[in-house]
Design a protein around this motif. Structure first.
Motif, PDB file in Angstrom:
ATOM      1  N   ASN A  24       0.812  -1.216   0.000  1.00 36.28           N
ATOM      2  CA  ASN A  24       0.000   0.000   0.000  1.00 36.28           C
ATOM      3  C   ASN A  24       0.846   1.269   0.000  1.00 36.28           C
ATOM      4  O   ASN A  24       1.879   1.348   0.642  1.00 36.28           O
ATOM      5  CB  ASN A  24      -0.922   0.002   1.223  1.00 36.28           C
ATOM      6  CG  ASN A  24      -1.836   1.198   1.244  1.00 36.28           C
ATOM      7  OD1 ASN A  24      -2.461   1.522   0.253  1.00 36.28           O
ATOM      8  ND2 ASN A  24      -1.916   1.858   2.373  1.00 36.28           N
ATOM      9  N   ASP A  25       0.361   2.273  -0.719  1.00 34.97           N
ATOM     10  CA  ASP A  25       0.945   3.614  -0.693  1.00 34.97           C
ATOM     11  C   ASP A  25      -0.061   4.533  -0.012  1.00 34.97           C
ATOM     12  O   ASP A  25      -0.966   5.061  -0.650  1.00 34.97           O
ATOM     13  CB  ASP A  25       1.221   4.099  -2.112  1.00 34.97           C
ATOM     14  CG  ASP A  25       1.719   5.534  -2.168  1.00 34.97           C
ATOM     15  OD1 ASP A  25       2.224   6.036  -1.145  1.00 34.97           O
ATOM     16  OD2 ASP A  25       1.613   6.151  -3.241  1.00 34.97           O
ATOM     17  N   TYR A  27       0.009   7.500   1.075  1.00 33.95           N
ATOM     18  CA  TYR A  27       0.039   8.937   0.799  1.00 33.95           C
ATOM     19  C   TYR A  27      -0.445   9.293  -0.601  1.00 33.95           C
ATOM     20  O   TYR A  27      -0.837  10.419  -0.843  1.00 33.95           O
ATOM     21  CB  TYR A  27       1.455   9.469   1.012  1.00 33.95           C
ATOM     22  CG  TYR A  27       1.979   9.142   2.385  1.00 33.95           C
ATOM     23  CD1 TYR A  27       1.441   9.751   3.511  1.00 33.95           C
ATOM     24  CD2 TYR A  27       2.963   8.188   2.557  1.00 33.95           C
ATOM     25  CE1 TYR A  27       1.887   9.427   4.775  1.00 33.95           C
ATOM     26  CE2 TYR A  27       3.421   7.858   3.823  1.00 33.95           C
ATOM     27  CZ  TYR A  27       2.882   8.485   4.920  1.00 33.95           C
ATOM     28  OH  TYR A  27       3.317   8.157   6.172  1.00 33.95           O
ATOM     29  N   GLY A  28      -0.447   8.326  -1.513  1.00 33.71           N
ATOM     30  CA  GLY A  28      -0.807   8.632  -2.884  1.00 33.71           C
ATOM     31  C   GLY A  28      -2.140   8.092  -3.331  1.00 33.71           C
ATOM     32  O   GLY A  28      -2.482   8.186  -4.495  1.00 33.71           O
ATOM     33  N   TYR A  29      -2.925   7.513  -2.418  1.00 30.90           N
ATOM     34  CA  TYR A  29      -4.176   6.866  -2.810  1.00 30.90           C
ATOM     35  C   TYR A  29      -5.100   7.849  -3.521  1.00 30.90           C
ATOM     36  O   TYR A  29      -5.402   8.920  -3.013  1.00 30.90           O
ATOM     37  CB  TYR A  29      -4.887   6.278  -1.591  1.00 30.90           C
ATOM     38  CG  TYR A  29      -6.143   5.533  -1.956  1.00 30.90           C
ATOM     39  CD1 TYR A  29      -6.077   4.224  -2.377  1.00 30.90           C
ATOM     40  CD2 TYR A  29      -7.391   6.145  -1.914  1.00 30.90           C
ATOM     41  CE1 TYR A  29      -7.213   3.528  -2.728  1.00 30.90           C
ATOM     42  CE2 TYR A  29      -8.531   5.460  -2.266  1.00 30.90           C
ATOM     43  CZ  TYR A  29      -8.433   4.163  -2.673  1.00 30.90           C
ATOM     44  OH  TYR A  29      -9.569   3.481  -3.030  1.00 30.90           O
ATOM     45  N   ASN A  32      -1.858   9.996  -6.849  1.00 28.87           N
ATOM     46  CA  ASN A  32      -0.652   9.504  -7.485  1.00 28.87           C
ATOM     47  C   ASN A  32      -0.293   8.170  -6.829  1.00 28.87           C
ATOM     48  O   ASN A  32       0.782   8.019  -6.265  1.00 28.87           O
ATOM     49  CB  ASN A  32       0.474  10.523  -7.346  1.00 28.87           C
ATOM     50  CG  ASN A  32       1.665  10.174  -8.192  1.00 28.87           C
ATOM     51  OD1 ASN A  32       1.564   9.354  -9.096  1.00 28.87           O
ATOM     52  ND2 ASN A  32       2.795  10.774  -7.892  1.00 28.87           N
ATOM     53  N   ASP A  33      -1.201   7.242  -6.910  1.00 23.74           N
ATOM     54  CA  ASP A  33      -1.093   5.963  -6.206  1.00 23.74           C
ATOM     55  C   ASP A  33       0.049   5.124  -6.763  1.00 23.74           C
ATOM     56  O   ASP A  33       0.057   4.769  -7.931  1.00 23.74           O
ATOM     57  CB  ASP A  33      -2.411   5.209  -6.329  1.00 23.74           C
ATOM     58  CG  ASP A  33      -2.524   4.048  -5.363  1.00 23.74           C
ATOM     59  OD1 ASP A  33      -1.548   3.762  -4.659  1.00 23.74           O
ATOM     60  OD2 ASP A  33      -3.604   3.445  -5.312  1.00 23.74           O
ATOM     61  N   LYS A  34       1.013   4.819  -5.907  1.00 20.13           N
ATOM     62  CA  LYS A  34       2.128   3.969  -6.301  1.00 20.13           C
ATOM     63  C   LYS A  34       2.068   2.621  -5.595  1.00 20.13           C
ATOM     64  O   LYS A  34       3.074   1.938  -5.468  1.00 20.13           O
ATOM     65  CB  LYS A  34       3.445   4.669  -5.978  1.00 20.13           C
ATOM     66  CG  LYS A  34       3.655   5.905  -6.814  1.00 20.13           C
ATOM     67  CD  LYS A  34       4.955   6.585  -6.485  1.00 20.13           C
ATOM     68  CE  LYS A  34       5.077   7.791  -7.387  1.00 20.13           C
ATOM     69  NZ  LYS A  34       5.676   8.921  -6.760  1.00 20.13           N
ATOM     70  N   SER A  35       0.877   2.246  -5.142  1.00 20.09           N
ATOM     71  CA  SER A  35       0.703   0.962  -4.463  1.00 20.09           C
ATOM     72  C   SER A  35       1.058  -0.177  -5.402  1.00 20.09           C
ATOM     73  O   SER A  35       0.868  -0.086  -6.612  1.00 20.09           O
ATOM     74  CB  SER A  35      -0.740   0.798  -3.985  1.00 20.09           C
ATOM     75  OG  SER A  35      -1.043   1.728  -2.996  1.00 20.09           O
ATOM     76  N   LYS A  36       1.551  -1.254  -4.811  1.00 20.06           N
ATOM     77  CA  LYS A  36       1.940  -2.431  -5.582  1.00 20.06           C
ATOM     78  C   LYS A  36       0.982  -3.581  -5.304  1.00 20.06           C
ATOM     79  O   LYS A  36       1.394  -4.709  -5.067  1.00 20.06           O
ATOM     80  CB  LYS A  36       3.366  -2.813  -5.225  1.00 20.06           C
ATOM     81  CG  LYS A  36       4.355  -1.761  -5.620  1.00 20.06           C
ATOM     82  CD  LYS A  36       5.747  -2.112  -5.180  1.00 20.06           C
ATOM     83  CE  LYS A  36       6.691  -1.043  -5.644  1.00 20.06           C
ATOM     84  NZ  LYS A  36       7.440  -0.432  -4.581  1.00 20.06           N
ATOM     85  N   ALA A  40      -4.694  -1.815  -6.852  1.00 20.72           N
ATOM     86  CA  ALA A  40      -4.119  -0.546  -7.333  1.00 20.72           C
ATOM     87  C   ALA A  40      -3.860  -0.630  -8.830  1.00 20.72           C
ATOM     88  O   ALA A  40      -4.122   0.318  -9.572  1.00 20.72           O
ATOM     89  CB  ALA A  40      -2.832  -0.235  -6.579  1.00 20.72           C
TER      90      ALA A  40
END
Length: 124
Positions: A24-25, A27-29, A32-36, A40
């Protein structure tokens, strides 16, 4: 069959929670979601706000249809347990009872999984 359902239920819970917490990311949800995570990736590809409850509902409904036509096979039982686990893991956060990543929601989800396992074990 009960054993497969319970293994799928509890195994999916463990894998889903670990994957969500590690990938989970926070801060970017939504921006600019960078979740893996798989959800996502699905959000980035489709533009829809996917959660694992949606995957769980799809697995659960498909397994119900397959059970209706083919009966309880190992495959159907595993997908039934996995789908149900994803649903009960995220039902309360989506109903705005708290943040999915909070300790409160983790405890509630653990209790729901244990309660489900006990009820299934008692019935069958």
């Amino acid at each position: 069959m009960i054993e497969l359902f319970l293994i799928a239920l509890l195994g999916t819970f463990i894998v889903t929670r670990i994957g969500a917490h590690l990938g989970n990311d926070p801060y970017g949800y939504g921006v600019n979601d960078k979740s893996k995570t798989i959800t996502a990736w699905m959000r980035r590809k489709t533009g829809f706000d996917w959660h694992h409850i949606h995957i769980g509902l799809a697995l659960f409904l498909l397994s119900i249809i397959f059970i209706y036509f083919r009966g309880f096979t190992n495959f159907n039982t595993i997908f039934l347990g996995a789908g149900f686990s994803m649903i009960i893991d995220q039902i309360f956060p989506l109903m705005k009872f708290g943040d999915y990543f909070s300790k409160k929601m983790l405890i509630i989800s653990i209790l729901l999984h244990i309660t489900t396992a006990v009820i299934v074990f008692m019935i069958f």
